[in-house]
Design a protein around this motif. Structure first.
Motif, PDB file in Angstrom:
ATOM      1  N   TYR A 120       0.845  -1.188   0.000  1.00 39.84           N
ATOM      2  CA  TYR A 120       0.000   0.000   0.000  1.00 39.84           C
ATOM      3  C   TYR A 120       0.879   1.235   0.000  1.00 39.84           C
ATOM      4  O   TYR A 120       2.087   1.172   0.251  1.00 39.84           O
ATOM      5  N   ALA A 121       0.260   2.363  -0.283  1.00 38.37           N
ATOM      6  CA  ALA A 121       0.910   3.661  -0.093  1.00 38.37           C
ATOM      7  C   ALA A 121      -0.160   4.627   0.389  1.00 38.37           C
ATOM      8  O   ALA A 121      -1.126   4.890  -0.323  1.00 38.37           O
ATOM      9  N   LEU A 122      -0.004   5.097   1.627  1.00 35.74           N
ATOM     10  CA  LEU A 122      -0.925   6.096   2.175  1.00 35.74           C
ATOM     11  C   LEU A 122      -0.255   7.465   2.123  1.00 35.74           C
ATOM     12  O   LEU A 122       0.950   7.580   2.357  1.00 35.74           O
ATOM     13  N   PHE A 123      -1.058   8.486   1.834  1.00 36.12           N
ATOM     14  CA  PHE A 123      -0.548   9.854   1.729  1.00 36.12           C
ATOM     15  C   PHE A 123      -1.442  10.786   2.521  1.00 36.12           C
ATOM     16  O   PHE A 123      -2.633  10.511   2.707  1.00 36.12           O
ATOM     17  N   ASP A 124      -0.860  11.920   2.965  1.00 31.93           N
ATOM     18  CA  ASP A 124      -1.722  12.970   3.506  1.00 31.93           C
ATOM     19  C   ASP A 124      -2.185  13.843   2.341  1.00 31.93           C
ATOM     20  O   ASP A 124      -1.773  13.647   1.194  1.00 31.93           O
ATOM     21  N   THR A 125      -3.049  14.819   2.629  1.00 34.23           N
ATOM     22  CA  THR A 125      -3.639  15.615   1.548  1.00 34.23           C
ATOM     23  C   THR A 125      -2.639  16.594   0.930  1.00 34.23           C
ATOM     24  O   THR A 125      -2.966  17.265  -0.057  1.00 34.23           O
ATOM     25  N   PHE A 323      -2.959  -0.779  -3.324  1.00 33.83           N
ATOM     26  CA  PHE A 323      -3.900   0.323  -3.178  1.00 33.83           C
ATOM     27  C   PHE A 323      -3.201   1.584  -2.714  1.00 33.83           C
ATOM     28  O   PHE A 323      -2.132   1.543  -2.105  1.00 33.83           O
ATOM     29  N   LEU A 324      -3.818   2.706  -3.048  1.00 34.79           N
ATOM     30  CA  LEU A 324      -3.371   4.025  -2.609  1.00 34.79           C
ATOM     31  C   LEU A 324      -4.444   4.579  -1.688  1.00 34.79           C
ATOM     32  O   LEU A 324      -5.638   4.385  -1.939  1.00 34.79           O
ATOM     33  N   GLY A 325      -4.013   5.255  -0.638  1.00 33.13           N
ATOM     34  CA  GLY A 325      -4.983   5.826   0.284  1.00 33.13           C
ATOM     35  C   GLY A 325      -4.661   7.266   0.608  1.00 33.13           C
ATOM     36  O   GLY A 325      -3.495   7.679   0.572  1.00 33.13           O
ATOM     37  N   VAL A 326      -5.702   8.036   0.896  1.00 32.48           N
ATOM     38  CA  VAL A 326      -5.543   9.414   1.354  1.00 32.48           C
ATOM     39  C   VAL A 326      -6.069   9.488   2.781  1.00 32.48           C
ATOM     40  O   VAL A 326      -7.222   9.134   3.033  1.00 32.48           O
ATOM     41  N   TYR A 336      -9.720   5.983  -1.001  1.00 36.25           N
ATOM     42  CA  TYR A 336      -9.167   4.646  -1.249  1.00 36.25           C
ATOM     43  C   TYR A 336      -9.197   4.370  -2.745  1.00 36.25           C
ATOM     44  O   TYR A 336     -10.240   4.503  -3.385  1.00 36.25           O
ATOM     45  N   PHE A 337      -8.049   4.026  -3.300  1.00 37.10           N
ATOM     46  CA  PHE A 337      -7.941   3.657  -4.719  1.00 37.10           C
ATOM     47  C   PHE A 337      -7.382   2.246  -4.822  1.00 37.10           C
ATOM     48  O   PHE A 337      -6.295   1.959  -4.305  1.00 37.10           O
ATOM     49  N   LEU A 338      -8.106   1.378  -5.517  1.00 38.50           N
ATOM     50  CA  LEU A 338      -7.620   0.040  -5.818  1.00 38.50           C
ATOM     51  C   LEU A 338      -6.800   0.107  -7.110  1.00 38.50           C
ATOM     52  O   LEU A 338      -7.250   0.680  -8.104  1.00 38.50           O
ATOM     53  N   ASN A 339      -5.594  -0.456  -7.085  1.00 41.46           N
ATOM     54  CA  ASN A 339      -4.715  -0.461  -8.257  1.00 41.46           C
ATOM     55  C   ASN A 339      -4.928  -1.753  -9.044  1.00 41.46           C
ATOM     56  O   ASN A 339      -4.373  -2.791  -8.701  1.00 41.46           O
ATOM     57  N   LYS A 378      -5.008  13.679  -7.447  1.00 42.23           N
ATOM     58  CA  LYS A 378      -4.047  14.775  -7.636  1.00 42.23           C
ATOM     59  C   LYS A 378      -3.498  15.291  -6.304  1.00 42.23           C
ATOM     60  O   LYS A 378      -2.392  15.820  -6.247  1.00 42.23           O
ATOM     61  N   LYS A 379      -4.307  15.129  -5.235  1.00 43.36           N
ATOM     62  CA  LYS A 379      -3.832  15.572  -3.923  1.00 43.36           C
ATOM     63  C   LYS A 379      -2.567  14.824  -3.516  1.00 43.36           C
ATOM     64  O   LYS A 379      -1.695  15.361  -2.853  1.00 43.36           O
ATOM     65  N   ILE A 380      -2.522  13.539  -3.881  1.00 46.98           N
ATOM     66  CA  ILE A 380      -1.388  12.713  -3.437  1.00 46.98           C
ATOM     67  C   ILE A 380      -0.337  12.522  -4.530  1.00 46.98           C
ATOM     68  O   ILE A 380       0.828  12.271  -4.234  1.00 46.98           O
TER      69      ILE A 380
END
Length: 490
Positions: A120-125, A323-326, A336-339, A378-380
């Motif tokens: 996974y990769a989680l990001f802040d806004t 997945f990518l998360g904000v 939440y984005f499923l890759n 785009k935020k991440i």
């Protein structure tokens, strides 16, 4: 089939029926709803020598299972996982026989996440990646919080919501409270839990949230989509598309099913396998009315919304993770984005909003919804290139579903699932919302279709006095065939 015209109204009878002209050679059943449960019931009854007509309101089968091919490859806009990649899963034999590959996104059978957290990769806004150690640490805190909510449950005489229970835990255990970035990560975990139930935490029952049976083997994404499974089960069945049922009349000697255009079908029994949202909206009139206990079950169960906004790109610009998360200060603000590229090789990200956020996005146009999802991305990833195509699901607004799947509402008993399943005279009920063990899942819908078929078979043949003439729905031969599931991790 006989047909006649009266006042421009066509009256059709199901292929075989016992209500006219003495006993017929085969008993008859009308199945209402061509989702997984309806197709499973129709398949089983057809294979048990019943005359079966399946009426489906859409112009396709599958219901809330819908594989779209408009990108030139399969993308599931509805259900896409097999929850429980194991031989105990009722769907495993079918998927195994078809040789369909699964991409296992988690070896864990938890409801908290459909993925192992190493991918996974989680990001802040602001686009800063959250350190992996922090995500792991907060994940452990979240599991501890849920354990503490169990203590709260045991102390409470009345049911409360998950969010209220979490608040009580924080009041008692200041060491479990999080601040700053860790607090936002905790909100993201709660957001993923809301995604599992397709509902906000303030509506999910503390007593009921963990009552479903979680099969072993983790979660497997259907790489080629669910369409091949539903098509295989439907092969050779008499399916009438574009037949929206508006009335079901039950009599001691059979049922009458009337569609929107006035066409009438007659049979010995009916299997009602329409979504819970459709039952709640009273689109189908029952005559006589369903008993009060059945109506209470329909009213009491929750129906949640989770949608998919599928973004197709011409190149990969995101990390090679599942997945990518904000993370954000509220679950509503988390993403939440499923890759799909990780599982299928196609350059696709799937944004999956649930609960109130999903309801709000459903009010937008498809273009605005796709743009909203892209803005979250785009935020991440500020350098993200625009999608070349997009798809947007509308499970809440769609008159054929009116929701995504069921969940336990605050103050309502988990037994309501079983109450919704129990037959009423010669009406038999199926669907994910009739599964006490596996609500909200494809294998839950499938297994209730088989159960409804078996209940129906026994009841109808008992009336015919021919119980010994027909094979059971679940024959030994079917049960003994076991083909291993094709599982990959890329």
């Amino acid at each position: 089939m006989e047909s006649r015209y009266q006042s421009n109204r066509q009256l059709k009878r199901a292929a075989c029926y016992s209500t006219v002209g003495g006993r017929q050679s085969s008993p008859s059943v009308i199945v209402i709803g061509g989702g997984f449960s309806g197709i499973a019931a129709a398949r089983a009854l057809h294979d048990a020598s019943f005359q079966v007509v399946l009426l489906e309101s859409r112009d396709r089968i599958g219901g809330r299972v819908y594989t779209d091919y408009s990108f030139g490859f399969p993308v599931d806009l509805g259900a896409s996982w097999l929850h429980g990649v194991c031989k105990e899963n009722p769907l495993a034999p079918v998927i195994g026989r078809l040789g369909l590959p699964l991409y296992r996104t988690s070896g864990d059978n938890s409801v908290l996440y459909d993925h192992d957290l190493e991918s996974y990769a989680l990001f802040d806004t602001n686009g800063n990646q959250v350190p992996q150690e922090l995500v792991t640490k907060v994940g452990e805190v979240f599991e501890n919080i849920l354990k503490e909510t169990d203590k709260v449950r045991q102390e409470q005489s009345d049911d409360i919501s998950i969010s209220r229970a979490v608040s009580i835990v924080f009041e008692r255990r200041s060491d479990l409270r999080q601040e700053g970035l860790a607090y936002k990560v905790l909100q993201w975990y709660l957001c993923r839990m809301e995604g599992w139930f397709a509902a906000d935490a303030d509506t999910i029952s503390l007593n009921g949230w963990d009552q479903e049976v979680l099969l072993p083997g983790g979660h497997g994404l259907m790489v080629r989509g669910y369409r091949p499974v539903i098509n295989t089960l439907a092969k050779g069945l008499d399916i009438r598309l574009g037949h929206r049922v508006t009335k079901v009349v039950r009599r001691y000697n059979g049922v009458q099913v009337i569609t929107e255009d006035g066409t009438t079908f007659v049979a010995d029994a009916a299997v009602i396998s329409v979504p819970l949202g459709v039952l709640k909206a009273k689109i189908i009139e029952f005559e006589p009315r369903l008993p009060e206990w059945k109506e209470e079950a329909i009213e009491g169960l929750g129906i949640g919304i989770e949608n998919k906004i599928v973004l197709h790109f011409d190149k990969i610009f995101w990390p090679n993770v599942e997945f990518l998360g904000v993370v954000a200060s509220t679950t509503y603000g988390c993403s939440y984005f499923l890759n799909l590229h990780k599982a299928t090789g196609h350059p696709v990200l799937v944004y999956m909003p649930a609960g109130q956020l999903a309801q709000d996005i459903e009010k937008m146009s498809d273009e605005a919804a796709a743009n909203f999802a892209f803005m979250q991305l785009k935020k991440i990833l500020p350098d993200a290139c625009e999608p070349i195509q997009y798809l947007v699901s509308h499970w809440g607004a769609d008159v054929n579903s009116l929701g995504s799947y069921s969940y336990d509402r605050v103050g309502k008993s988990h037994d309501l699932y079983e109450r919704l399943r129990i037959p009423v005279d010669n009406l038999f009920f199926a669907g994910e919302a009739t599964s006490m063990a596996y609500p909200g899942s494809v294998h839950g819908a499938f297994s209730t279709g088989l159960m409804a078929a078996e209940d129906c078979r026994m009841r109808v043949l008992e009336r015919y006095g021919q119980l010994d003439l027909f094979n059971p729905v679940m024959g030994e031969e079917t049960a003994s065939v076991s083909v291993p599931l094709l599982i990959s991790r890329m």
